[in-house]
Design a protein around this motif. Structure first.
Motif, PDB file in Angstrom:
ATOM      1  N   CYS A  29      37.016 -23.777  48.148  1.00 42.30           N
ATOM      2  CA  CYS A  29      35.940 -24.645  47.662  1.00 42.30           C
ATOM      3  C   CYS A  29      36.563 -25.797  46.896  1.00 42.30           C
ATOM      4  O   CYS A  29      37.260 -25.588  45.893  1.00 42.30           O
ATOM      5  N   CYS A  33      33.040 -26.080  40.514  1.00 44.85           N
ATOM      6  CA  CYS A  33      32.113 -26.232  39.388  1.00 44.85           C
ATOM      7  C   CYS A  33      32.664 -25.514  38.159  1.00 44.85           C
ATOM      8  O   CYS A  33      33.185 -24.400  38.264  1.00 44.85           O
ATOM      9  N   CYS A  36      32.024 -21.581  37.530  1.00 48.29           N
ATOM     10  CA  CYS A  36      31.851 -20.822  38.779  1.00 48.29           C
ATOM     11  C   CYS A  36      32.360 -19.396  38.585  1.00 48.29           C
ATOM     12  O   CYS A  36      33.435 -19.175  38.032  1.00 48.29           O
ATOM     13  N   ASN A 202      28.948 -15.171  44.705  1.00 45.69           N
ATOM     14  CA  ASN A 202      29.063 -16.445  44.019  1.00 45.69           C
ATOM     15  C   ASN A 202      27.840 -16.738  43.171  1.00 45.69           C
ATOM     16  O   ASN A 202      26.773 -16.208  43.390  1.00 45.69           O
TER      17      ASN A 202
HETATM   18  S1  SF4 Z   1      29.608 -22.480  42.371  1.00 45.02           S
HETATM   19 FE1  SF4 Z   1      31.756 -22.084  42.872  1.00 45.02          FE
HETATM   20  S2  SF4 Z   1      31.801 -21.720  45.086  1.00 45.02           S
HETATM   21 FE2  SF4 Z   1      29.808 -22.704  44.609  1.00 45.02          FE
HETATM   22  S3  SF4 Z   1      30.174 -24.907  44.924  1.00 45.02           S
HETATM   23 FE3  SF4 Z   1      30.549 -24.493  42.761  1.00 45.02          FE
HETATM   24  S4  SF4 Z   1      32.755 -24.080  42.623  1.00 45.02           S
HETATM   25 FE4  SF4 Z   1      32.196 -23.910  44.793  1.00 45.02          FE
END
Ligand code: SF4
Length: 204
Positions: A29, A33, A36, A202
């Motif tokens: 990914c 974020c 996360c 997730n």
């Molecule tokens: S929550 Fe985690 S897996 Fe989902 S888009 Fe954001 S960083 Fe990527």
């Protein structure tokens, strides 16, 4: 056909969207974020390759209603994920796709065209830890949207849906977890069972 890079696949779960589903966690990914819950899915180097035809064949044999694509980020592998979604729809399966990207941005990406065309329900937007979701199921923050790209899941209402937690304990003692876990719950569960033995969903 190009392989998809996945972290894991779980068949016949009721914790990852409408009805009985095959959940596919993509590996890698680029959005990353803050907060996360699945940082182990950030790197595209982890996980393993899966043949999309094999995934769909296994899903059909498990009698599921559809597939759910989870992060990692399916649109970081848009071409291969699009192939998987198309094969799923050709087999009569529905497709729910979670993405940290917003629909408006995906709609102008040529490489995302097939995956968008073959997705019935898109759940979009990045996870924002400072905007926690307290009402709707399946999403972690209030900015994330449920966008019906077809009518297949038009009756699905995340407000009237309860988050589910599914645990499977195998004979070797390994534990698989599916469903939505808020971070404190995950930390508690991980501490009780042992982090190396817990698979988790997730937050996006
Ligand atoms: S929550 Fe985690 S897996 Fe989902 S888009 Fe954001 S960083 Fe990527």
């Amino acid at each position: 056909m190009a392989a998809i890079r996945v972290s894991r696949i779980l068949h016949a779960t009721t914790a990852e969207g409408p009805g009985l589903r095959t959940a596919v966690w993509f590996q890698g990914c680029s959005i990353r974020c803050k907060g996360c819950i699945n940082p182990h899915l950030f790197s595209e180097l982890g996980g393993f390759d899966m043949d999309p035809e094999k995934v769909v064949g296994e899903a059909v044999s498990h009698g599921v209603e559809g597939l759910t694509f989870l992060g990692g980020e399916p649109f970081d592998q848009a071409a291969a994920a699009g192939n998987l979604a198309r094969l799923a729809q050709q087999a009569g399966l529905g497709v729910v796709c979670f993405s940290g990207y917003q629909h408006e941005d995906l709609a102008v990406r040529p490489d995302a065209d097939e995956l968008l065309k073959c997705t019935d329900l898109l759940v979009d937007g990045p996870y924002r830890a400072d905007e926690p979701e307290a009402i709707r199921a399946l999403v972690g923050s209030t900015n994330q949207r449920f966008i019906n790209l077809t009518s297949r899941y038009a009756d699905f209402d995340p407000v009237r849906t309860a988050n589910r937690l599914e645990m499977r304990v195998a004979a070797d003692g390994s534990v698989e977890v599916a469903g939505f876990l808020q971070r404190p719950e995950l930390q508690d569960l991980t501490a009780r069972v042992g982090a190396s033995r817990v698979w988790r969903r997730n937050s996006a």
